[in-house]
Write a protein that holds these residues in place. Structure first.
Motif, PDB file in Angstrom:
ATOM      1  N   ASN A 101     -19.944   8.517   5.766  1.00 33.14           N
ATOM      2  CA  ASN A 101     -19.066   7.410   5.684  1.00 33.14           C
ATOM      3  C   ASN A 101     -17.523   7.364   5.756  1.00 33.14           C
ATOM      4  O   ASN A 101     -16.834   8.467   5.520  1.00 33.14           O
ATOM      5  N   LYS A 102     -17.063   6.550   6.325  1.00 33.67           N
ATOM      6  CA  LYS A 102     -15.475   6.499   6.725  1.00 33.67           C
ATOM      7  C   LYS A 102     -14.757   5.234   6.495  1.00 33.67           C
ATOM      8  O   LYS A 102     -15.460   4.260   6.449  1.00 33.67           O
ATOM      9  N   ALA A 103     -13.789   5.288   6.123  1.00 36.51           N
ATOM     10  CA  ALA A 103     -12.636   3.941   6.061  1.00 36.51           C
ATOM     11  C   ALA A 103     -11.427   4.378   6.392  1.00 36.51           C
ATOM     12  O   ALA A 103     -10.992   5.283   6.094  1.00 36.51           O
ATOM     13  N   LYS A 104     -10.723   3.258   7.035  1.00 37.50           N
ATOM     14  CA  LYS A 104      -9.335   3.176   7.347  1.00 37.50           C
ATOM     15  C   LYS A 104      -8.851   2.909   5.967  1.00 37.50           C
ATOM     16  O   LYS A 104      -9.056   2.030   5.260  1.00 37.50           O
ATOM     17  N   VAL A 105      -7.567   3.683   5.502  1.00 39.19           N
ATOM     18  CA  VAL A 105      -6.820   3.388   4.360  1.00 39.19           C
ATOM     19  C   VAL A 105      -5.370   3.556   4.685  1.00 39.19           C
ATOM     20  O   VAL A 105      -4.803   4.289   5.722  1.00 39.19           O
ATOM     21  N   CYS A 106      -4.468   2.423   4.270  1.00 36.04           N
ATOM     22  CA  CYS A 106      -3.093   2.185   4.202  1.00 36.04           C
ATOM     23  C   CYS A 106      -2.688   2.158   3.029  1.00 36.04           C
ATOM     24  O   CYS A 106      -2.831   1.273   2.184  1.00 36.04           O
ATOM     25  N   ILE A 107      -1.604   2.949   2.693  1.00 38.60           N
ATOM     26  CA  ILE A 107      -0.924   3.335   1.389  1.00 38.60           C
ATOM     27  C   ILE A 107       0.501   2.693   1.906  1.00 38.60           C
ATOM     28  O   ILE A 107       1.218   3.023   2.736  1.00 38.60           O
ATOM     29  N   VAL A 108       0.888   1.480   1.363  1.00 35.58           N
ATOM     30  CA  VAL A 108       1.984   0.889   1.706  1.00 35.58           C
ATOM     31  C   VAL A 108       3.249   0.557   0.330  1.00 35.58           C
ATOM     32  O   VAL A 108       2.724   0.292  -0.666  1.00 35.58           O
ATOM     33  N   TYR A 109       4.249   1.177   0.651  1.00 32.95           N
ATOM     34  CA  TYR A 109       5.580   1.029  -0.052  1.00 32.95           C
ATOM     35  C   TYR A 109       6.551   0.020   0.321  1.00 32.95           C
ATOM     36  O   TYR A 109       7.147   0.072   1.313  1.00 32.95           O
ATOM     37  N   GLY A 110       6.470  -1.356  -0.274  1.00 30.60           N
ATOM     38  CA  GLY A 110       7.356  -2.317   0.417  1.00 30.60           C
ATOM     39  C   GLY A 110       8.744  -2.202  -0.119  1.00 30.60           C
ATOM     40  O   GLY A 110       8.874  -2.485  -1.188  1.00 30.60           O
ATOM     41  N   ILE A 111       9.546  -1.705   0.815  1.00 24.90           N
ATOM     42  CA  ILE A 111      11.097  -1.507   0.313  1.00 24.90           C
ATOM     43  C   ILE A 111      11.743  -3.040  -0.283  1.00 24.90           C
ATOM     44  O   ILE A 111      11.572  -3.691   0.957  1.00 24.90           O
ATOM     45  N   LYS A 112      12.178  -3.039  -1.266  1.00 27.10           N
ATOM     46  CA  LYS A 112      12.968  -4.157  -1.647  1.00 27.10           C
ATOM     47  C   LYS A 112      14.167  -4.461  -0.755  1.00 27.10           C
ATOM     48  O   LYS A 112      15.055  -3.562  -0.668  1.00 27.10           O
ATOM     49  N   ILE A 113      14.287  -5.514  -0.512  1.00 33.45           N
ATOM     50  CA  ILE A 113      15.519  -6.125   0.396  1.00 33.45           C
ATOM     51  C   ILE A 113      16.277  -7.197  -0.281  1.00 33.45           C
ATOM     52  O   ILE A 113      15.471  -8.157  -0.501  1.00 33.45           O
TER      53      ILE A 113
END
Length: 122
Positions: A101-113
């Motif tokens: 079983n495979k999944a693409k994962v993206c962990i995002v940190y949105g820098i506050k502007i």
């Protein structure tokens, strides 16, 4: 049960963060964790051991001062995580669990502007 978790921990070195994570791992069988806003510039194997225990691999994007930071953790006996791309704002990878079983994962940190109001006036 096995689970994945994403959490804005607002400081991974805090004692409360480690207690909370270990509790969740035990109760829910977590095998993959994405932490954002770790506020850690440097992170090593001993830091990971203190945070979640043994049997974990990791990929860390350093914080800038006390802002930001991303940490991905996975139990290497239960899954593998191959990094595709990594930057100050995200980690992208392929999570592979037993039986293919495979999944693409993206962990995002949105820098506050900070945007000034006058920039939006017509």
């Amino acid at each position: 049960m096995t689970s994945i978790m994403f959490w804005n921990c607002k400081g991974a070195k805090k004692k409360e963060a480690s207690h909370y994570l270990r509790n969740l791992i035990g109760e829910n069988g977590m095998f993959f964790i994405g932490l954002i806003e770790t506020k850690m510039e440097n992170l090593g194997r001993e830091d990971v051991r203190k945070l979640v225990g043994n049997d974990w691999e990791f990929h860390h994007v350093a914080a800038t001062g006390t802002s930001g930071g991303i940490l991905t953790l996975w139990k290497y006996r239960m899954a593998s995580f191959k990094i595709i791309d990594s930057s100050k704002q995200c980690i992208i990878g392929k999570l592979i669990i037993p039986k293919g079983n495979k999944a693409k994962v993206c962990i995002v940190y949105g820098i506050k502007i900070c945007m000034k109001e006058e920039n939006f006036k017509s």
